[in-house]
Design a protein around this motif. Structure first.
Motif, PDB file in Angstrom:
ATOM      1  N   ARG A 143       0.828  -1.210   0.000  1.00  0.00           N
ATOM      2  CA  ARG A 143       0.000   0.000   0.000  1.00  0.00           C
ATOM      3  C   ARG A 143       0.862   1.259   0.000  1.00  0.00           C
ATOM      4  N   TYR A 144       2.094   1.136   0.448  1.00  0.00           N
ATOM      5  CA  TYR A 144       3.025   2.273   0.499  1.00  0.00           C
ATOM      6  C   TYR A 144       4.073   2.193  -0.611  1.00  0.00           C
ATOM      7  N   GLY A 145       3.837   1.312  -1.574  1.00  0.00           N
ATOM      8  CA  GLY A 145       4.754   1.185  -2.704  1.00  0.00           C
ATOM      9  C   GLY A 145       6.061   0.505  -2.354  1.00  0.00           C
ATOM     10  N   LEU A 146       6.054  -0.290  -1.296  1.00  0.00           N
ATOM     11  CA  LEU A 146       7.279  -0.926  -0.821  1.00  0.00           C
ATOM     12  C   LEU A 146       7.172  -2.445  -0.887  1.00  0.00           C
ATOM     13  N   GLY A 147       8.305  -3.066  -1.153  1.00  0.00           N
ATOM     14  CA  GLY A 147       8.428  -4.504  -0.961  1.00  0.00           C
ATOM     15  C   GLY A 147       8.914  -4.748   0.455  1.00  0.00           C
ATOM     16  N   GLU A 148       8.954  -6.009   0.837  1.00  0.00           N
ATOM     17  CA  GLU A 148       9.409  -6.355   2.186  1.00  0.00           C
ATOM     18  C   GLU A 148      10.836  -5.857   2.441  1.00  0.00           C
ATOM     19  N   GLY A 149      11.705  -6.013   1.442  1.00  0.00           N
ATOM     20  CA  GLY A 149      13.094  -5.585   1.589  1.00  0.00           C
ATOM     21  C   GLY A 149      13.243  -4.092   1.752  1.00  0.00           C
ATOM     22  N   GLU A 150      12.501  -3.330   0.950  1.00  0.00           N
ATOM     23  CA  GLU A 150      12.573  -1.866   1.054  1.00  0.00           C
ATOM     24  C   GLU A 150      12.038  -1.393   2.405  1.00  0.00           C
ATOM     25  N   PHE A 151      10.938  -2.015   2.855  1.00  0.00           N
ATOM     26  CA  PHE A 151      10.392  -1.672   4.167  1.00  0.00           C
ATOM     27  C   PHE A 151      11.454  -1.910   5.242  1.00  0.00           C
ATOM     28  N   ASP A 152      12.138  -3.052   5.183  1.00  0.00           N
ATOM     29  CA  ASP A 152      13.163  -3.384   6.178  1.00  0.00           C
ATOM     30  C   ASP A 152      14.291  -2.352   6.206  1.00  0.00           C
ATOM     31  N   VAL A 153      14.729  -1.902   5.021  1.00  0.00           N
ATOM     32  CA  VAL A 153      15.811  -0.914   4.955  1.00  0.00           C
ATOM     33  C   VAL A 153      15.361   0.406   5.571  1.00  0.00           C
ATOM     34  N   LEU A 154      14.186   0.882   5.164  1.00  0.00           N
ATOM     35  CA  LEU A 154      13.682   2.146   5.717  1.00  0.00           C
ATOM     36  C   LEU A 154      13.491   2.043   7.231  1.00  0.00           C
ATOM     37  N   ALA A 155      12.978   0.909   7.695  1.00  0.00           N
ATOM     38  CA  ALA A 155      12.771   0.726   9.134  1.00  0.00           C
ATOM     39  C   ALA A 155      14.104   0.711   9.886  1.00  0.00           C
ATOM     40  N   ALA A 156      15.117   0.052   9.318  1.00  0.00           N
ATOM     41  CA  ALA A 156      16.435   0.008   9.968  1.00  0.00           C
ATOM     42  C   ALA A 156      17.043   1.409  10.047  1.00  0.00           C
ATOM     43  N   LEU A 157      16.852   2.215   9.006  1.00  0.00           N
ATOM     44  CA  LEU A 157      17.352   3.596   9.032  1.00  0.00           C
ATOM     45  C   LEU A 157      16.586   4.420  10.062  1.00  0.00           C
ATOM     46  N   ARG A 158      15.280   4.259  10.108  1.00  0.00           N
ATOM     47  CA  ARG A 158      14.461   5.045  11.048  1.00  0.00           C
ATOM     48  C   ARG A 158      14.795   4.695  12.492  1.00  0.00           C
ATOM     49  N   ARG A 159      15.026   3.392  12.764  1.00  0.00           N
ATOM     50  CA  ARG A 159      15.370   2.951  14.128  1.00  0.00           C
ATOM     51  C   ARG A 159      16.723   3.484  14.587  1.00  0.00           C
ATOM     52  N   ALA A 160      17.569   3.862  13.633  1.00  0.00           N
ATOM     53  CA  ALA A 160      18.903   4.360  13.989  1.00  0.00           C
ATOM     54  C   ALA A 160      18.818   5.684  14.731  1.00  0.00           C
TER      55      ALA A 160
END
Length: 192
Positions: free
Chosen positions: A65-82
């Motif tokens: 729904r946000y134009g993301l695959g599982e991998g892209e979501f994981d990368v963005l989430a890892a950056l945000r958690r930093a």
């Protein structure tokens, strides 16, 4: 009759399972074809495997729904958690998302083309690179992660809080034992 065994049967409950239970049907077929083998592990591992596939399908619907695959979501989430300034080295991202650096490069390329991340030289190592969330990337992952957590709550609502807590405990112990990082092995002497 300890450990749920008695009269040559294993207490995996598949003998009395719902006829729609795929794993129980598979076990029954294997018991018929290979009665010499104990197929009781399938009652747990087969169901976990099927459940994992179902959960992945349910989770990826939100990412899409946000134009993301599982991998892209994981990368963005890892950056945000930093935390601010929301950046990590590509190798660190690969470690946080458990993928190869080659796969990480492809994910970063796609996210950079979409304007969700940027790359720049590392301040402390001119040969190194840093990947950072853009403002658009931060807004997107905040919105997507909120929807993701709503979805996870929805999925877990099929269990009572006590069931979810017990499952979390069992999965944690099993993971630690498989990883060799803790927890007493089954059959270890207790209080003797």
């Amino acid at each position: 009759m300890e450990h749920g065994q008695g009269h040559g049967q294993h207490a995996d409950r598949s003998d009395h399972a719902d006829p729609a239970d795929h794993v129980a049907r598979v076990q029954a077929e294997w018991r018929r074809e290979r009665p010499d083998l104990d197929v009781s592990p399938q009652a747990v591992i087969g169901r976990l495997h099927r459940l994992a596939a179902r959960l992945t399908a349910e989770l990826t619907l939100v990412y899409q729904r946000y134009g993301l695959g599982e991998g892209e979501f994981d990368v963005l989430a890892a950056l945000r958690r930093a935390g601010a300034p929301y950046e990590r080295a590509p190798g660190e991202l690969a470690a946080h998302t458990m993928v190869t650096t080659g796969a990480m490069t492809k994910r970063i390329d796609r996210l950079e083309r979409a304007g969700l991340v940027t790359r720049r030289p590392a301040a402390d190592d001119r040969r190194g690179r840093v990947v950072a969330l853009t403002e658009a990337g931060r807004r997107l992952i905040d919105e997507a992660f909120t929807a993701h957590m709503r979805n996870e709550h929805r999925l877990l609502a099929h269990l009572s809080p006590e069931e979810a807590g017990a499952l979390q405990g069992l999965l944690t112990v099993w993971q630690q034992r498989l990883d060799g990082t803790g927890g007493a092995e089954p059959g270890a002497t207790r209080g003797a």
